[in-house]
Motif scaffolding. Structure first.
Motif, PDB file in Angstrom:
ATOM      1  N   ASP A  37      29.200  46.461  48.674  1.00  0.00           N
ATOM      2  CA  ASP A  37      30.237  46.481  49.711  1.00  0.00           C
ATOM      3  C   ASP A  37      31.153  45.268  49.587  1.00  0.00           C
ATOM      4  O   ASP A  37      32.366  45.371  49.767  1.00  0.00           O
ATOM      5  N   ARG A  38      30.578  44.125  49.286  1.00  0.00           N
ATOM      6  CA  ARG A  38      31.369  42.903  49.163  1.00  0.00           C
ATOM      7  C   ARG A  38      32.302  42.988  47.954  1.00  0.00           C
ATOM      8  O   ARG A  38      33.453  42.567  48.019  1.00  0.00           O
ATOM      9  N   VAL A  39      31.798  43.538  46.842  1.00  0.00           N
ATOM     10  CA  VAL A  39      32.628  43.692  45.641  1.00  0.00           C
ATOM     11  C   VAL A  39      33.760  44.682  45.910  1.00  0.00           C
ATOM     12  O   VAL A  39      34.921  44.411  45.571  1.00  0.00           O
ATOM     13  N   ALA A  40      33.444  45.799  46.548  1.00  0.00           N
ATOM     14  CA  ALA A  40      34.470  46.805  46.856  1.00  0.00           C
ATOM     15  C   ALA A  40      35.540  46.227  47.779  1.00  0.00           C
ATOM     16  O   ALA A  40      36.735  46.474  47.591  1.00  0.00           O
ATOM     17  N   ASP A  41      35.116  45.434  48.766  1.00  0.00           N
ATOM     18  CA  ASP A  41      36.058  44.807  49.691  1.00  0.00           C
ATOM     19  C   ASP A  41      36.947  43.804  48.961  1.00  0.00           C
ATOM     20  O   ASP A  41      38.155  43.751  49.179  1.00  0.00           O
ATOM     21  N   ALA A  42      36.348  43.003  48.075  1.00  0.00           N
ATOM     22  CA  ALA A  42      37.134  42.034  47.304  1.00  0.00           C
ATOM     23  C   ALA A  42      38.133  42.749  46.406  1.00  0.00           C
ATOM     24  O   ALA A  42      39.276  42.313  46.279  1.00  0.00           O
ATOM     25  N   ALA A  43      37.723  43.851  45.790  1.00  0.00           N
ATOM     26  CA  ALA A  43      38.632  44.626  44.942  1.00  0.00           C
ATOM     27  C   ALA A  43      39.796  45.161  45.769  1.00  0.00           C
ATOM     28  O   ALA A  43      40.959  45.078  45.355  1.00  0.00           O
ATOM     29  N   ASP A  44      39.489  45.670  46.947  1.00  0.00           N
ATOM     30  CA  ASP A  44      40.530  46.213  47.819  1.00  0.00           C
ATOM     31  C   ASP A  44      41.510  45.123  48.259  1.00  0.00           C
ATOM     32  O   ASP A  44      42.722  45.314  48.226  1.00  0.00           O
ATOM     33  N   LYS A  45      40.989  43.970  48.642  1.00  0.00           N
ATOM     34  CA  LYS A  45      41.839  42.877  49.122  1.00  0.00           C
ATOM     35  C   LYS A  45      42.692  42.262  48.021  1.00  0.00           C
ATOM     36  O   LYS A  45      43.700  41.624  48.311  1.00  0.00           O
ATOM     37  N   THR A  46      42.277  42.421  46.766  1.00  0.00           N
ATOM     38  CA  THR A  46      43.016  41.807  45.665  1.00  0.00           C
ATOM     39  C   THR A  46      43.721  42.841  44.784  1.00  0.00           C
ATOM     40  O   THR A  46      44.154  42.532  43.679  1.00  0.00           O
ATOM     41  N   ALA A  47      43.813  44.086  45.268  1.00  0.00           N
ATOM     42  CA  ALA A  47      44.506  45.178  44.571  1.00  0.00           C
ATOM     43  C   ALA A  47      43.902  45.480  43.200  1.00  0.00           C
ATOM     44  O   ALA A  47      44.597  45.760  42.242  1.00  0.00           O
ATOM     45  N   GLY A  48      42.578  45.412  43.123  1.00  0.00           N
ATOM     46  CA  GLY A  48      41.874  45.751  41.891  1.00  0.00           C
ATOM     47  C   GLY A  48      41.016  46.976  42.102  1.00  0.00           C
ATOM     48  O   GLY A  48      41.001  47.567  43.187  1.00  0.00           O
ATOM     49  N   SER A  49      40.287  47.362  41.065  1.00  0.00           N
ATOM     50  CA  SER A  49      39.371  48.494  41.185  1.00  0.00           C
ATOM     51  C   SER A  49      38.022  48.108  40.583  1.00  0.00           C
ATOM     52  O   SER A  49      37.959  47.398  39.577  1.00  0.00           O
ATOM     53  N   VAL A  50      36.961  48.568  41.229  1.00  0.00           N
ATOM     54  CA  VAL A  50      35.620  48.265  40.749  1.00  0.00           C
ATOM     55  C   VAL A  50      35.379  49.046  39.462  1.00  0.00           C
ATOM     56  O   VAL A  50      35.482  50.268  39.447  1.00  0.00           O
ATOM     57  N   LEU A  51      35.083  48.320  38.385  1.00  0.00           N
ATOM     58  CA  LEU A  51      34.805  48.950  37.100  1.00  0.00           C
ATOM     59  C   LEU A  51      33.325  49.277  36.959  1.00  0.00           C
ATOM     60  O   LEU A  51      32.957  50.304  36.409  1.00  0.00           O
ATOM     61  N   PHE A  52      32.484  48.365  37.420  1.00  0.00           N
ATOM     62  CA  PHE A  52      31.048  48.621  37.425  1.00  0.00           C
ATOM     63  C   PHE A  52      30.358  47.668  38.385  1.00  0.00           C
ATOM     64  O   PHE A  52      30.894  46.631  38.757  1.00  0.00           O
ATOM     65  N   ASP A  53      29.152  48.050  38.768  1.00  0.00           N
ATOM     66  CA  ASP A  53      28.269  47.246  39.609  1.00  0.00           C
ATOM     67  C   ASP A  53      26.864  47.603  39.147  1.00  0.00           C
ATOM     68  O   ASP A  53      26.418  48.732  39.344  1.00  0.00           O
ATOM     69  N   VAL A  54      26.198  46.679  38.473  1.00  0.00           N
ATOM     70  CA  VAL A  54      24.901  46.979  37.864  1.00  0.00           C
ATOM     71  C   VAL A  54      23.866  45.913  38.175  1.00  0.00           C
ATOM     72  O   VAL A  54      24.203  44.768  38.454  1.00  0.00           O
ATOM     73  N   ARG A  55      22.607  46.315  38.111  1.00  0.00           N
ATOM     74  CA  ARG A  55      21.496  45.357  38.174  1.00  0.00           C
ATOM     75  C   ARG A  55      21.375  44.687  36.823  1.00  0.00           C
ATOM     76  O   ARG A  55      21.632  45.298  35.794  1.00  0.00           O
ATOM     77  N   VAL A  56      20.962  43.436  36.838  1.00  0.00           N
ATOM     78  CA  VAL A  56      20.713  42.706  35.602  1.00  0.00           C
ATOM     79  C   VAL A  56      19.219  42.405  35.576  1.00  0.00           C
ATOM     80  O   VAL A  56      18.753  41.432  36.154  1.00  0.00           O
ATOM     81  N   ASP A  57      18.483  43.283  34.926  1.00  0.00           N
ATOM     82  CA  ASP A  57      17.038  43.108  34.834  1.00  0.00           C
ATOM     83  C   ASP A  57      16.699  42.139  33.713  1.00  0.00           C
ATOM     84  O   ASP A  57      17.330  42.141  32.666  1.00  0.00           O
ATOM     85  N   GLY A  58      15.726  41.297  33.936  1.00  0.00           N
ATOM     86  CA  GLY A  58      15.241  40.405  32.900  1.00  0.00           C
ATOM     87  C   GLY A  58      15.927  39.052  32.836  1.00  0.00           C
ATOM     88  O   GLY A  58      15.579  38.231  31.994  1.00  0.00           O
ATOM     89  N   ASP A  59      16.891  38.782  33.707  1.00  0.00           N
ATOM     90  CA  ASP A  59      17.532  37.472  33.710  1.00  0.00           C
ATOM     91  C   ASP A  59      16.860  36.612  34.775  1.00  0.00           C
ATOM     92  O   ASP A  59      16.564  37.093  35.871  1.00  0.00           O
ATOM     93  N   SER A  60      16.650  35.349  34.467  1.00  0.00           N
ATOM     94  CA  SER A  60      15.941  34.468  35.397  1.00  0.00           C
ATOM     95  C   SER A  60      16.793  34.019  36.586  1.00  0.00           C
ATOM     96  O   SER A  60      16.247  33.591  37.597  1.00  0.00           O
TER      97      SER A  60
END
Length: 138
Positions: A37-60
């Motif tokens: 939701d935060r990424v989508a809101d930031a994209a909307d407020k800055t006239a961008g579009s969400v390209l992806f939103d993924v989990r990063v498994d295995g990073d510390s």
């Protein structure tokens, strides 16, 4: 990347960071909105579009990563650290293939997402960003 393009790409990341900062001020009683939701809101407020939103498994340090695209202007990557901190950076051309791969996976139907694996591309993208000086400390 030429100097004006670098400056504009940095401005893109700064605008996204500002939108995310404004969201943090609006948290009610310390409750944080979901990352997507935060990424989508930031994209909307800055006239961008969400390209992806993924989990990063295995990073510390990082648990989620998202990208906001601005057409030919550039792309901003947002990461959510395991400690809850959000960070943002602009990306350049040498990461475009990985961003496109993750965006294609994200845009595919859920049945196709279940068959494919995004984790490798996400880890490689994060490593490239760290090697270029982004997201090194949390």
């Amino acid at each position: 990347m030429c100097q004006p393009a670098r400056i504009f790409a940095a401005m893109v990341a700064e605008h996204v960071e500002l939108a995310l900062f404004e969201q943090s001020l609006g948290n009610i009683e310390g409750l944080h909105r979901p990352f997507c939701d935060r990424v989508a809101d930031a994209a909307d407020k800055t006239a961008g579009s969400v390209l992806f939103d993924v989990r990063v498994d295995g990073d510390s340090c990082v648990q989620r990563m998202a990208a906001i695209g601005y057409g030919i202007t550039g792309t901003a990557i947002i990461v959510l650290a395991k400690n809850g901190q959000l960070r943002c950076a602009s990306v350049n051309g040498d990461t475009a293939v990985l961003v496109a791969e993750l965006a294609a996976w994200y845009a595919s139907p859920l049945s196709e997402q279940a068959k494919g694996d995004h984790c490798g591309a996400a880890i490689i993208l994060l490593a490239k960003l760290r090697n270029s000086g982004h997201f090194t400390r949390f």
